[in-house]
Motif scaffolding. Structure first.
Motif, PDB file in Angstrom:
ATOM      1  N   VAL A  33       8.898  38.138 -21.307  1.00  0.00           N
ATOM      2  CA  VAL A  33       8.643  37.824 -22.714  1.00  0.00           C
ATOM      3  C   VAL A  33       8.461  39.119 -23.517  1.00  0.00           C
ATOM      4  N   ALA A  34       7.747  40.081 -22.946  1.00  0.00           N
ATOM      5  CA  ALA A  34       7.538  41.368 -23.634  1.00  0.00           C
ATOM      6  C   ALA A  34       8.850  42.123 -23.804  1.00  0.00           C
ATOM      7  N   ARG A  35       9.704  42.116 -22.776  1.00  0.00           N
ATOM      8  CA  ARG A  35      11.016  42.777 -22.887  1.00  0.00           C
ATOM      9  C   ARG A  35      11.844  42.125 -23.992  1.00  0.00           C
ATOM     10  N   LEU A  36      11.790  40.803 -24.063  1.00  0.00           N
ATOM     11  CA  LEU A  36      12.516  40.076 -25.108  1.00  0.00           C
ATOM     12  C   LEU A  36      11.988  40.479 -26.485  1.00  0.00           C
ATOM     13  N   ALA A  37      10.686  40.482 -26.655  1.00  0.00           N
ATOM     14  CA  ALA A  37      10.084  40.850 -27.947  1.00  0.00           C
ATOM     15  C   ALA A  37      10.442  42.284 -28.325  1.00  0.00           C
ATOM     16  N   ASP A  38      10.447  43.188 -27.338  1.00  0.00           N
ATOM     17  CA  ASP A  38      10.810  44.584 -27.591  1.00  0.00           C
ATOM     18  C   ASP A  38      12.267  44.724 -28.014  1.00  0.00           C
ATOM     19  N   HIS A  39      13.132  43.902 -27.435  1.00  0.00           N
ATOM     20  CA  HIS A  39      14.573  43.978 -27.695  1.00  0.00           C
ATOM     21  C   HIS A  39      14.937  43.518 -29.114  1.00  0.00           C
ATOM     22  N   LEU A  40      14.209  42.565 -29.640  1.00  0.00           N
ATOM     23  CA  LEU A  40      14.536  41.973 -30.937  1.00  0.00           C
ATOM     24  C   LEU A  40      14.177  42.925 -32.077  1.00  0.00           C
ATOM     25  N   PRO A  41      14.903  42.831 -33.205  1.00  0.00           N
ATOM     26  CA  PRO A  41      14.620  43.739 -34.320  1.00  0.00           C
ATOM     27  C   PRO A  41      13.182  43.583 -34.831  1.00  0.00           C
ATOM     28  N   SER A  42      12.499  44.715 -34.969  1.00  0.00           N
ATOM     29  CA  SER A  42      11.099  44.681 -35.406  1.00  0.00           C
ATOM     30  C   SER A  42      10.954  44.182 -36.833  1.00  0.00           C
ATOM     31  N   ASP A  43      12.016  44.296 -37.630  1.00  0.00           N
ATOM     32  CA  ASP A  43      11.983  43.812 -39.009  1.00  0.00           C
ATOM     33  C   ASP A  43      12.643  42.441 -39.155  1.00  0.00           C
ATOM     34  N   GLY A  44      12.798  41.739 -38.037  1.00  0.00           N
ATOM     35  CA  GLY A  44      13.398  40.411 -38.072  1.00  0.00           C
ATOM     36  C   GLY A  44      12.443  39.363 -38.630  1.00  0.00           C
ATOM     37  N   ILE A  45      13.026  38.249 -39.025  1.00  0.00           N
ATOM     38  CA  ILE A  45      12.271  37.097 -39.517  1.00  0.00           C
ATOM     39  C   ILE A  45      12.397  36.007 -38.448  1.00  0.00           C
ATOM     40  N   VAL A  46      11.276  35.457 -38.004  1.00  0.00           N
ATOM     41  CA  VAL A  46      11.257  34.488 -36.913  1.00  0.00           C
ATOM     42  C   VAL A  46      11.177  33.065 -37.455  1.00  0.00           C
ATOM     43  N   ILE A 131      21.079  31.443 -43.693  1.00  0.00           N
ATOM     44  CA  ILE A 131      21.921  32.577 -44.082  1.00  0.00           C
ATOM     45  C   ILE A 131      21.916  32.754 -45.600  1.00  0.00           C
ATOM     46  N   THR A 132      22.019  31.651 -46.326  1.00  0.00           N
ATOM     47  CA  THR A 132      22.043  31.712 -47.790  1.00  0.00           C
ATOM     48  C   THR A 132      20.702  32.187 -48.344  1.00  0.00           C
ATOM     49  N   THR A 133      19.621  31.653 -47.802  1.00  0.00           N
ATOM     50  CA  THR A 133      18.285  31.987 -48.289  1.00  0.00           C
ATOM     51  C   THR A 133      17.856  33.404 -47.916  1.00  0.00           C
ATOM     52  N   HIS A 134      18.328  33.877 -46.759  1.00  0.00           N
ATOM     53  CA  HIS A 134      17.884  35.178 -46.244  1.00  0.00           C
ATOM     54  C   HIS A 134      19.072  36.106 -46.021  1.00  0.00           C
ATOM     55  N   GLN A 135      19.940  36.159 -47.019  1.00  0.00           N
ATOM     56  CA  GLN A 135      21.150  36.977 -46.926  1.00  0.00           C
ATOM     57  C   GLN A 135      20.786  38.439 -46.644  1.00  0.00           C
ATOM     58  N   GLY A 136      21.470  39.028 -45.666  1.00  0.00           N
ATOM     59  CA  GLY A 136      21.241  40.412 -45.302  1.00  0.00           C
ATOM     60  C   GLY A 136      20.084  40.623 -44.342  1.00  0.00           C
ATOM     61  N   ALA A 137      19.406  39.545 -43.942  1.00  0.00           N
ATOM     62  CA  ALA A 137      18.242  39.654 -43.051  1.00  0.00           C
ATOM     63  C   ALA A 137      18.662  39.618 -41.585  1.00  0.00           C
ATOM     64  N   LYS A 138      17.705  39.946 -40.744  1.00  0.00           N
ATOM     65  CA  LYS A 138      17.856  39.809 -39.295  1.00  0.00           C
ATOM     66  C   LYS A 138      17.015  38.606 -38.890  1.00  0.00           C
TER      67      LYS A 138
END
Length: 192
Positions: A33-46, A131-138
């Motif tokens: 789980v920690a490796r997965l969290a580390d791999h994902l973009p830190s500025d992503g929206i969950v 995608i429409t609401t969060h255009q350009g986001a991760k």
């Protein structure tokens, strides 16, 4: 460019058809789980499906990332009367339909459930809204096997049968970049 990072929830260990049944995820492998969290973009929206296996997985990887409300339209395939039954149990009572459902996915539906085409329509709408609401986001979208396959099918312009050939492991990431020139998948089913 908008990025989708589709994360499959932690394992349930069920040996049956699990769609809308609200089973918990096993997140005891904290290192994975920690490796997965580390791999994902830190500025992503969950964001996640509203079923507890996805919510708990999203909680485990969220860290300081922004979180959106759970979304029921991101649920797994609704297996209807097949829920929590094994393939063998279903095949004993409805052999033609269960084979058609998996071998020629499309309009075939389980009794009181939804067809592959219905799942695809539901999930495509949810992803389009994100995608429409969060255009350009991760966007880090914690969802289910079937949900991820709908977006692989869409991005790679596959038949449903071709999409079903993909393996999607628990706690894996499938990444899709949405650009002006199209959708690009890379990688599919990555285990950090």
């Amino acid at each position: 460019m908008t990025e989708l990072h589709l994360v499959r929830h932690g394992p349930t260990h069920a040996k049956t058809m699990v769609g809308w049944s609200d089973l918990p995820a096993d997140l005891s492998d904290t290192a994975q789980v920690a490796r997965l969290a580390d791999h994902l973009p830190s500025d992503g929206i969950v964001i996640s499906s509203d079923l507890q296996r996805c919510v708990a997985t999203a909680d485990a990887i969220q860290r300081d990332r922004r979180r959106l409300a759970h979304d029921a339209t991101l649920r797994e395939i609704h297996f209807g009367d097949w829920e929590l039954k094994s393939f063998a149990e279903i095949e004993a009572n409805d052999p033609d339909r269960i084979r058609a459902y998996w071998e020629t996915p499309g309009d075939v539906r389980p009794p009181n459930g939804e067809s592959w085409n219905e799942v695809t329509t539901r999930v495509d709408g949810a992803i389009d809204r994100l995608i429409t609401t969060h255009q350009g986001a991760k966007l880090i979208v914690v969802v289910h096997f079937g949900v991820i396959l709908t977006q692989i099918q869409r991005a790679e312009q596959l038949t449903a049968d071709e999409a079903f050939a993909h393996r999607i492991d628990n706690l894996s990431v499938t990444s899709i970049k949405i650009t002006d020139s199209g959708w690009i998948t890379h990688p599919i089913n990555h285990i950090p």
